[in-house]
Motif scaffolding. Structure first.
Motif, PDB file in Angstrom:
ATOM      1  N   ASP A 107      -6.293   6.088   4.976  1.00 21.32           N
ATOM      2  CA  ASP A 107      -6.820   6.121   3.540  1.00 21.32           C
ATOM      3  C   ASP A 107      -7.831   7.063   3.170  1.00 21.32           C
ATOM      4  OD1 ASP A 107      -4.784   4.158   3.137  1.00 21.32           O
ATOM      5  OD2 ASP A 107      -6.232   2.301   3.391  1.00 21.32           O
ATOM      6  N   SER A 146       2.048   8.065   0.947  1.00 21.57           N
ATOM      7  CA  SER A 146       1.199   7.254   1.854  1.00 21.57           C
ATOM      8  C   SER A 146       1.864   5.980   1.971  1.00 21.57           C
ATOM      9  CB  SER A 146      -0.421   7.142   1.271  1.00 21.57           C
ATOM     10  OG  SER A 146      -1.055   6.420   1.960  1.00 21.57           O
ATOM     11  N   SER A 166      -7.710   9.992   0.515  1.00 19.77           N
ATOM     12  CA  SER A 166      -9.164  10.348  -0.524  1.00 19.77           C
ATOM     13  C   SER A 166      -9.404  11.754  -0.513  1.00 19.77           C
ATOM     14  CB  SER A 166     -10.028   9.311  -0.318  1.00 19.77           C
ATOM     15  OG  SER A 166     -10.834   9.660   0.876  1.00 19.77           O
ATOM     16  N   SER A 219      -7.820   2.517   7.648  1.00 21.03           N
ATOM     17  CA  SER A 219      -8.930   3.335   7.106  1.00 21.03           C
ATOM     18  C   SER A 219      -8.918   4.805   7.390  1.00 21.03           C
ATOM     19  CB  SER A 219     -10.188   2.540   7.513  1.00 21.03           C
ATOM     20  OG  SER A 219     -10.094   2.744   9.023  1.00 21.03           O
ATOM     21  N   ASP A 251       0.902  -1.291  -0.070  1.00 19.12           N
ATOM     22  CA  ASP A 251      -0.016  -0.015  -0.031  1.00 19.12           C
ATOM     23  C   ASP A 251       0.900   1.252   0.057  1.00 19.12           C
ATOM     24  OD1 ASP A 251       0.922  -0.658   2.612  1.00 19.12           O
ATOM     25  OD2 ASP A 251      -0.702   0.140   3.582  1.00 19.12           O
ATOM     26  N   HIS A 283       0.621   3.374  10.073  1.00 22.82           N
ATOM     27  CA  HIS A 283       0.468   3.754   9.048  1.00 22.82           C
ATOM     28  C   HIS A 283       0.830   5.206   9.007  1.00 22.82           C
ATOM     29  CE1 HIS A 283      -1.907   0.152   9.028  1.00 22.82           C
ATOM     30  NE2 HIS A 283      -2.693   0.704  10.013  1.00 22.82           N
TER      31      HIS A 283
END
Length: 244
Positions: free
Chosen positions: A198, A221, A202, A195, A142, A228
């Motif tokens: 992410d 990212s 977005s 989440s 990711d 994260h």
């Protein structure tokens, strides 16, 4: 302890306690493991079998209070390059899978100085040290890089410095490849899934036409170690003493 510059530390299994003191140069001293209770009959046979030592003239509570007192009056200890030259110190992690001896500090090649004569993490003439977040995360599934012209593979990170603290999840870091400041935003992966990060990505992508103008640019990212992470543009906001 090394990454956070702490001189004293404690390791506990909740049945036994070891007390640590570290010195510059990758030197760590430690006590034997003391039991948290005396050996009464058959109650603590397990503790005896595991090698915990009794505390003949003190209690664990006394030891904890005493070490807390020592920690309060003891200065932090920074790791410096072994050869005394300015540069960065590589801090390898111990093996998570087997009981190898803890790695000693290794001295990598010295970084080239910045144009202003400073070294990363220090002032002119000082030996600089910062926790180095070394690359490897670029190969994660990711990992996403939105700013293609810069190598973000190594960051100099000093989370203990108050001037680098921007809030519960945000710190200032330095990109080694160009010496520029960035904002490092971290979510603890033990407590949060990806989440939230992410979702923020977005939102940034929706605002992409405003990057660098109204909102900071999103550079990377990625997962970094147990976090994260987002790497964002650092905006130096200058406040005026005058009210208009």
């Amino acid at each position: 302890m090394v990454h956070n510059r702490k001189t004293l530390g404690i390791l506990t299994t909740l049945k036994g306690w070891c007390f640590f003191c570290r010195f510059n140069g990758g030197i760590l001293t430690m006590t034997r493991m003391y039991g948290d209770f005396p050996a009464y009959g058959n109650i603590t046979q397990g503790a005896a079998a595991e090698g915990y030592y009794a505390t003949p003239n003190f209690t664990i509570m006394k030891a904890l209070y005493y070490l807390s007192y020592l920690a309060a009056i003891t200065n932090d200890t920074e790791e410096q390059p072994i050869n005394g030259q300015p540069g960065r110190v590589h801090l390898p992690f111990a093996s998570p899978d087997k009981a190898d001896a803890a790695p000693r500090i290794q001295q990598p090649p010295v970084l080239a100085p910045r144009p202003d004569g400073q070294q990363f993490g220090g002032q002119p003439g000082q030996v600089g040290y910062a926790y180095t977040i070394t690359g490897g995360y670029e190969t994660a599934d990711d990992f996403r890089q939105f700013h293609k012209d810069v190598d973000y593979g190594v960051l100099q990170f000093e989370p203990w410095a108050k001037e680098n603290y921007l809030g519960p999840k945000n710190w200032i870091a330095t990109v080694v490849s160009n010496g520029k400041k960035v904002v490092l935003k971290l979510w603890d992966a033990w407590k949060f899934d990806a989440s939230a990060r992410d979702q923020e990505v977005s939102i940034y992508l929706q605002l992409k036409p405003l990057w660098g103008k109204v909102v900071p640019s999103l550079y990377v990212s990625t997962p970094i170690h147990f976090f994260h992470a987002l790497i964002l543009q650092y905006v130096d906001v200058i406040t005026s003493p005058y009210i208009r």
